[in-house]
Design a protein around this motif. Sequence first.
Motif, PDB file in Angstrom:
ATOM      1  N   ASN A 127       0.844  -1.189   0.000  1.00  0.00           N
ATOM      2  CA  ASN A 127       0.000   0.000   0.000  1.00  0.00           C
ATOM      3  C   ASN A 127       0.875   1.234   0.000  1.00  0.00           C
ATOM      4  OD1 ASN A 127       0.326   1.036   2.981  1.00  0.00           O
ATOM      5  ND2 ASN A 127       0.090  -1.188   3.111  1.00  0.00           N
ATOM      6  N   ARG A 128       0.267   2.360  -0.230  1.00  0.00           N
ATOM      7  CA  ARG A 128       0.970   3.639  -0.188  1.00  0.00           C
ATOM      8  C   ARG A 128       0.343   4.575   0.841  1.00  0.00           C
ATOM      9  NH1 ARG A 128       5.463   1.876  -1.830  1.00  0.00           N
ATOM     10  NH2 ARG A 128       4.984   0.204  -3.284  1.00  0.00           N
ATOM     11  N   LEU A 129      -0.311   4.004   1.837  1.00  0.00           N
ATOM     12  CA  LEU A 129      -0.978   4.830   2.847  1.00  0.00           C
ATOM     13  C   LEU A 129       0.010   5.551   3.752  1.00  0.00           C
ATOM     14  CD1 LEU A 129      -4.010   2.564   3.824  1.00  0.00           C
ATOM     15  CD2 LEU A 129      -3.953   4.495   2.265  1.00  0.00           C
ATOM     16  N   PHE A 130       1.292   5.141   3.707  1.00  0.00           N
ATOM     17  CA  PHE A 130       2.305   5.851   4.479  1.00  0.00           C
ATOM     18  C   PHE A 130       3.127   6.786   3.598  1.00  0.00           C
ATOM     19  CE2 PHE A 130       1.424   2.342   7.374  1.00  0.00           C
ATOM     20  CZ  PHE A 130       1.327   3.021   8.574  1.00  0.00           C
ATOM     21  N   GLU A 131       2.801   6.860   2.316  1.00  0.00           N
ATOM     22  CA  GLU A 131       3.502   7.772   1.422  1.00  0.00           C
ATOM     23  C   GLU A 131       2.582   8.876   0.918  1.00  0.00           C
ATOM     24  OE1 GLU A 131       4.895   4.910  -1.384  1.00  0.00           O
ATOM     25  OE2 GLU A 131       6.822   4.685  -0.385  1.00  0.00           O
ATOM     26  N   GLN A 132       1.317   8.534   0.675  1.00  0.00           N
ATOM     27  CA  GLN A 132       0.394   9.569   0.274  1.00  0.00           C
ATOM     28  C   GLN A 132      -0.086  10.351   1.494  1.00  0.00           C
ATOM     29  OE1 GLN A 132      -2.481   6.180  -0.841  1.00  0.00           O
ATOM     30  NE2 GLN A 132      -3.789   7.966  -0.835  1.00  0.00           N
ATOM     31  N   GLU A 133      -0.714  11.491   1.239  1.00  0.00           N
ATOM     32  CA  GLU A 133      -1.162  12.345   2.331  1.00  0.00           C
ATOM     33  C   GLU A 133      -2.654  12.136   2.562  1.00  0.00           C
ATOM     34  OE1 GLU A 133       0.100  16.122   0.840  1.00  0.00           O
ATOM     35  OE2 GLU A 133       2.147  15.859   1.597  1.00  0.00           O
ATOM     36  N   TYR A 134      -3.062  12.273   3.816  1.00  0.00           N
ATOM     37  CA  TYR A 134      -4.461  12.055   4.164  1.00  0.00           C
ATOM     38  C   TYR A 134      -5.352  13.038   3.411  1.00  0.00           C
ATOM     39  CZ  TYR A 134      -2.970   8.999   7.958  1.00  0.00           C
ATOM     40  OH  TYR A 134      -2.430   7.970   8.686  1.00  0.00           O
ATOM     41  N   GLY A 225      12.374  15.927  -3.754  1.00  0.00           N
ATOM     42  CA  GLY A 225      11.157  16.718  -3.887  1.00  0.00           C
ATOM     43  C   GLY A 225       9.937  15.821  -3.974  1.00  0.00           C
ATOM     44  N   ARG A 226       8.767  16.433  -4.031  1.00  0.00           N
ATOM     45  CA  ARG A 226       7.515  15.672  -4.125  1.00  0.00           C
ATOM     46  C   ARG A 226       6.630  16.249  -5.221  1.00  0.00           C
ATOM     47  NH1 ARG A 226       6.289  12.668   0.487  1.00  0.00           N
ATOM     48  NH2 ARG A 226       4.942  11.517  -0.936  1.00  0.00           N
ATOM     49  N   ASP A 227       5.998  15.356  -5.957  1.00  0.00           N
ATOM     50  CA  ASP A 227       4.990  15.729  -6.948  1.00  0.00           C
ATOM     51  C   ASP A 227       3.989  14.587  -6.989  1.00  0.00           C
ATOM     52  OD1 ASP A 227       3.439  16.564  -9.035  1.00  0.00           O
ATOM     53  OD2 ASP A 227       5.098  16.907 -10.431  1.00  0.00           O
ATOM     54  N   LEU A 228       2.876  14.738  -6.281  1.00  0.00           N
ATOM     55  CA  LEU A 228       1.944  13.630  -6.108  1.00  0.00           C
ATOM     56  C   LEU A 228       0.511  14.141  -6.107  1.00  0.00           C
ATOM     57  CD1 LEU A 228       0.860  13.656  -2.839  1.00  0.00           C
ATOM     58  CD2 LEU A 228       3.282  13.184  -2.548  1.00  0.00           C
ATOM     59  N   TYR A 229      -0.386  13.231  -6.388  1.00  0.00           N
ATOM     60  CA  TYR A 229      -1.792  13.584  -6.282  1.00  0.00           C
ATOM     61  C   TYR A 229      -2.605  12.336  -5.946  1.00  0.00           C
ATOM     62  CZ  TYR A 229      -2.720  11.638 -10.966  1.00  0.00           C
ATOM     63  OH  TYR A 229      -2.851  10.805 -12.038  1.00  0.00           O
ATOM     64  N   THR A 230      -3.752  12.555  -5.321  1.00  0.00           N
ATOM     65  CA  THR A 230      -4.692  11.497  -4.980  1.00  0.00           C
ATOM     66  C   THR A 230      -6.080  11.918  -5.423  1.00  0.00           C
ATOM     67  OG1 THR A 230      -3.401  10.896  -3.020  1.00  0.00           O
ATOM     68  CG2 THR A 230      -5.662  10.097  -3.113  1.00  0.00           C
ATOM     69  N   THR A 231      -6.813  11.003  -6.022  1.00  0.00           N
ATOM     70  CA  THR A 231      -8.218  11.231  -6.332  1.00  0.00           C
ATOM     71  C   THR A 231      -9.030  10.071  -5.767  1.00  0.00           C
ATOM     72  OG1 THR A 231      -7.982  10.116  -8.470  1.00  0.00           O
ATOM     73  CG2 THR A 231      -7.734  12.501  -8.434  1.00  0.00           C
ATOM     74  N   ARG A 232     -10.229  10.392  -5.323  1.00  0.00           N
ATOM     75  CA  ARG A 232     -11.114   9.343  -4.806  1.00  0.00           C
ATOM     76  C   ARG A 232     -12.540   9.652  -5.258  1.00  0.00           C
ATOM     77  NH1 ARG A 232     -11.301   9.994   0.802  1.00  0.00           N
ATOM     78  NH2 ARG A 232      -9.154   9.249   0.884  1.00  0.00           N
ATOM     79  N   LEU A 233     -13.174   8.685  -5.858  1.00  0.00           N
ATOM     80  CA  LEU A 233     -14.573   8.772  -6.237  1.00  0.00           C
ATOM     81  C   LEU A 233     -15.340   7.706  -5.481  1.00  0.00           C
ATOM     82  CD1 LEU A 233     -14.213   9.116 -10.125  1.00  0.00           C
ATOM     83  CD2 LEU A 233     -14.568  10.952  -8.462  1.00  0.00           C
ATOM     84  N   SER A 234     -16.484   8.084  -4.936  1.00  0.00           N
ATOM     85  CA  SER A 234     -17.279   7.116  -4.191  1.00  0.00           C
ATOM     86  C   SER A 234     -18.762   7.389  -4.431  1.00  0.00           C
ATOM     87  CB  SER A 234     -16.964   7.158  -2.698  1.00  0.00           C
ATOM     88  OG  SER A 234     -17.086   8.462  -2.178  1.00  0.00           O
ATOM     89  N   ALA A 235     -19.515   6.318  -4.310  1.00  0.00           N
ATOM     90  CA  ALA A 235     -20.964   6.411  -4.483  1.00  0.00           C
ATOM     91  C   ALA A 235     -21.623   5.573  -3.398  1.00  0.00           C
ATOM     92  CB  ALA A 235     -21.385   5.915  -5.854  1.00  0.00           C
ATOM     93  N   GLU A 250      -9.996   4.709  -5.413  1.00  0.00           N
ATOM     94  CA  GLU A 250      -8.975   5.698  -5.060  1.00  0.00           C
ATOM     95  C   GLU A 250      -7.739   5.460  -5.912  1.00  0.00           C
ATOM     96  OE1 GLU A 250      -8.120   7.256  -0.944  1.00  0.00           O
ATOM     97  OE2 GLU A 250      -6.309   6.051  -1.240  1.00  0.00           O
ATOM     98  N   HIS A 251      -7.209   6.533  -6.447  1.00  0.00           N
ATOM     99  CA  HIS A 251      -5.999   6.480  -7.273  1.00  0.00           C
ATOM    100  C   HIS A 251      -4.957   7.410  -6.676  1.00  0.00           C
ATOM    101  CE1 HIS A 251      -3.431   6.205 -10.839  1.00  0.00           C
ATOM    102  NE2 HIS A 251      -3.316   7.529 -10.782  1.00  0.00           N
ATOM    103  N   PHE A 252      -3.741   6.875  -6.487  1.00  0.00           N
ATOM    104  CA  PHE A 252      -2.617   7.675  -5.999  1.00  0.00           C
ATOM    105  C   PHE A 252      -1.482   7.564  -7.003  1.00  0.00           C
ATOM    106  CE2 PHE A 252       1.530   7.478  -3.704  1.00  0.00           C
ATOM    107  CZ  PHE A 252       1.628   8.825  -3.380  1.00  0.00           C
ATOM    108  N   ASN A 365      -0.935   3.650  -7.698  1.00  0.00           N
ATOM    109  CA  ASN A 365      -1.643   2.752  -6.805  1.00  0.00           C
ATOM    110  C   ASN A 365      -3.143   2.969  -6.965  1.00  0.00           C
ATOM    111  OD1 ASN A 365      -3.013   2.340  -3.919  1.00  0.00           O
ATOM    112  ND2 ASN A 365      -1.257   0.960  -4.047  1.00  0.00           N
ATOM    113  N   ASP A 366      -3.867   1.886  -7.149  1.00  0.00           N
ATOM    114  CA  ASP A 366      -5.317   1.948  -7.285  1.00  0.00           C
ATOM    115  C   ASP A 366      -5.958   0.966  -6.317  1.00  0.00           C
ATOM    116  OD1 ASP A 366      -6.208   3.606  -9.867  1.00  0.00           O
ATOM    117  OD2 ASP A 366      -4.302   2.596 -10.290  1.00  0.00           O
ATOM    118  N   VAL A 367      -6.972   1.444  -5.614  1.00  0.00           N
ATOM    119  CA  VAL A 367      -7.754   0.596  -4.717  1.00  0.00           C
ATOM    120  C   VAL A 367      -9.227   0.777  -5.062  1.00  0.00           C
ATOM    121  CG1 VAL A 367      -8.369   0.065  -2.331  1.00  0.00           C
ATOM    122  CG2 VAL A 367      -6.050   0.834  -2.859  1.00  0.00           C
ATOM    123  N   THR A 368      -9.904  -0.335  -5.306  1.00  0.00           N
ATOM    124  CA  THR A 368     -11.339  -0.320  -5.557  1.00  0.00           C
ATOM    125  C   THR A 368     -12.018  -1.197  -4.519  1.00  0.00           C
ATOM    126  OG1 THR A 368     -10.956  -0.063  -7.930  1.00  0.00           O
ATOM    127  CG2 THR A 368     -13.159  -0.742  -7.244  1.00  0.00           C
TER     128      THR A 368
END
Length: 986
Positions: A127-134, A225-235, A250-252, A365-368
């Motif tokens: 996982n990347r939960l310790f690299e991506q930001e909340y 340096g850092r250059d990152l993004y996270t998107t999350r879509l939910s229904a 969720e995509h990181f 990283n993708d989690v569905t």
Amino acid sequence: MATSVVHARLAATVSLLALSIAAPALAQTAPGNDATVVEDIIVTAQKREESIQDVPIAVSAFSAESLDALKIEGGAELVRAVPNVTFSKANFSMYNFTIRGIGTKAISASSDPAVAVSFNNTPLIRNRLFEQEYLDVNRVEVLRGPQGTLYGRNATGGVVNMIPNLPGPDFDALLKAETGNYGSMRGQMMVNIPLTETFSVRAVAGLTKREGFDQNTFKGTTVNGRDLYTTRLSAAWEPNDRFEANLIWEHFEEDDNRSRTGKQLCTTDPGPTKVGKVTITSQLIRNRLSQGCLPGSLYDDAAYGVPNGGAFAHIFLASLSFGNDAQGKTIVGVPLGTDPYAGVTQSRNLREISTSYDPVFRVKNDVTQFNMAYDLTDRLKLISQTAYAEDAYYSSQDYNRFVSNPIFSNTDGQRDPFGKLIIGPSALPGGYYTDPQLGTSNRMLSADVSQSNNRQWTQELRLQSDFDGRFNFSLGANYLDFKSQDDYYVFNNVFTFLAEYYYNVAVGLPANIGRQPLLCTPQATKECVYVDPTPIANLAGDGHNYFRSKNVIHTRSWAVFGEGYWDLTPTVRLTAGLRYTDDRKVSTPYPSQLLLGADRGNPGPMSGGYVSQGYPALPDIDQSWDAVTGRLVLDWKPVTRFTDDTLVYASFARGYKGGGANPPRVDINPKVIQYQPLAETFDPEYVNAFEIGTKNSLYDGKVRLNMTAFYYDYDDYQVSKIEDRISLNENFDARSMGVELETIFRPNRNFRVDANIGYLNTRIGDGEGSIDIMNRTQGNADWMVLRPWLQVPSNCIAPTKHVETILASSYAENFKTLALQGLCGGSQRTGSFDPNYASIVPLWRLFNFTYNPLTDAPNGGRGFEADLSGNELPNSPNWTANIGAQYTFFLGGWDLTVRGDYYYQGSSYARAYNTEYDRLRAWDNANLSVTLEQPDNGLVFQAYVKNLFDKAPLTDAFTNSDDTGLTGNVFTLDPRLVAFSVSKRF
């Protein structure tokens, strides 16, 4: 930091903690304080929604508001808020999050994290939960201790569970922008839209860009340096009161120059000046008796040295004669006795490096996740959780964080034995060599690549009751299918030079010196070592001119579990849970092939290999285990005169984590080269955990005070080290014990103090031992460390008297060096030490002694075991403490909150050997923030400073392999960060 200062700061922390507990007595006597109750947090630690104060588990939980107040922006920063927790990045593609001394110290594609990381209650092996930001978090829960019933197989240390916000029935939106030093820019957005009365959608996105923290002085660039993004879509869909479902994707992604590791330290080993009665005047001999780096303290000035590069086997081999030209002049690639790092110095600034290559860091990283809950009856609920995750990781950086001197010979004007000018690929024009992966340089270049690709599918079903009576239960089953391929490469232009000109010319076709290297094809009639011509960015991966560790694993696991809750009396509850787990891991070993080639008629006549190109697999290693784990808890809610609400509990828990296969070693033909055997697999680990605790609310809810004491008895705890170019995992029995205290004090709506403190005492079991590659002789003067032949990965030990005999002879230096190497790993060049291959005459037999390390030396020549009995577990500081305080001024529609946090972590050790080389000194950290909020309009302005005093402590260290000089990669904190943000909720 001086010991007195450390003790003073810790004493101050404890004193403030005591005041926070005692202060409510004063607050009670002051009328008009407008006291506010400490807010409750609903958690799912038992996979059902409950108040955190009603759960008989040591759990810390943080709402989105708490995370923002503490400026915890990612999993790594949870150390500042949870007692007995440490965190550090790891050397390869993972991390080490440690709870109560138990973490992920095993490094293997088949190893599991000891602290399970979950996304919305679904465990993710990678996982990347310790690299991506909340981002748009509902809460983060940290469960301490083995969770062997509900969370299962790889939760021997605990669980970190991130719960995202799900779509709700009301419109909501948020925009946030932040800027700070290092050119930092952050942005977040969220929109929640109810499309119908029963169906809602939620979209969130966040990005971070900033310049690097570290300076690369060689290239004049900033890195890390850092250059990152996270998107999350939910229904979310809730058509009626009995059924609900939600879908989350969720995509990181990250693509920057973040450094996987920090600076590389080394206390230079110059080699001995005397062996027995023999004084060593030859620098070549001294270099070849050096192990590269010595085990000195990482805090000494000497630690900012460089390895003795003259000790490297590849440098020595490149300096041997390839032949003589027409004038009788010796042709060599590297002058004899060269030390690539002679005179090179390092800055003492941990944020300053000097490298030929800036890092490259890429992650996708993708989690569905699809969840359903259906009320079978008014009292029974069926829950389904299905998740699929994919992770692709690539990281490349300079293998060393310092630059070598020019090393290659200049072939301009030189002629081969036939009188022809040396031209083409055999030439070193101007002393420059062109490597297909590393480019053209006159220096020794080295880089690595760590990459992984994996996917995971999980399914869990649970049946939960909600009866009015005294008994309730939770029954479930789950299945996990995980596939991964991990690759680790080390490139060095001297490796490629040797492949082309030592094996493919000098050995393959001696008459071709100065001409084209042997074309290494399956039809080649001579031994050859295939050189991969592809660039590092698009690597074919089949070359033998670099080190490659290829690790393929397929894990399948299923489990059934159940937990029952009996209200024995209105105030006493018994919880009993069991879990049966069945694990199967199939590892496909692909042995490394560095500088190995083959001859069709006589495999490996020189290099010891079986193949010239590619990485053929050995038979699968098929492992399986089953385990019964669970817990038994008795909790009591007494009515007392001095608390508003109290929970007292005692528990026993059994935890389990599967074993695995060690990464594959070199595929050497024993008829050519012999070296020491190592374990192919490592065992599962088990823990029996005993815990008592109490959770309390006091003084009309103004104070929350939770305390825990625990004792762990560990069987076969998994710990890794680098040996023979692999991460060798070993098992040690151990125990861990400690106490923890967490408190929140809110005497009125203006003021709040929260604090935690943890004490930890860990010990490795009696009789446990391991070979310390930094100190193989363990101080025994009758033995010496020696460097091996190139294809043999690790150093060895040999009797000092034999070394003295060789050095006292009148033979040439080169010959003595080859004879010394023969004591370490027999080969056709240096002589076999195995009597089964007596036709290969060992060079050292010319000195009138016989020696076989497999039988005559401890542990086959690997060295003496260090006694680990009573040592502390790695990354297990005795003390951790945090205290934070905030005060809010209410200014007529605006709220101004000032907050400060202080964190302290005691000293610990990076390795199980607990030497001075392993010691990590205590460190502390302070953060400040000021927040101006207009609650009615959802407008927030915030400024903060993290790492106020700009400290750079060593948080962990990793020791590299023997054949690269035993350098140490170290890790530190981010520097001081200053930022300002504005957010608006609609």
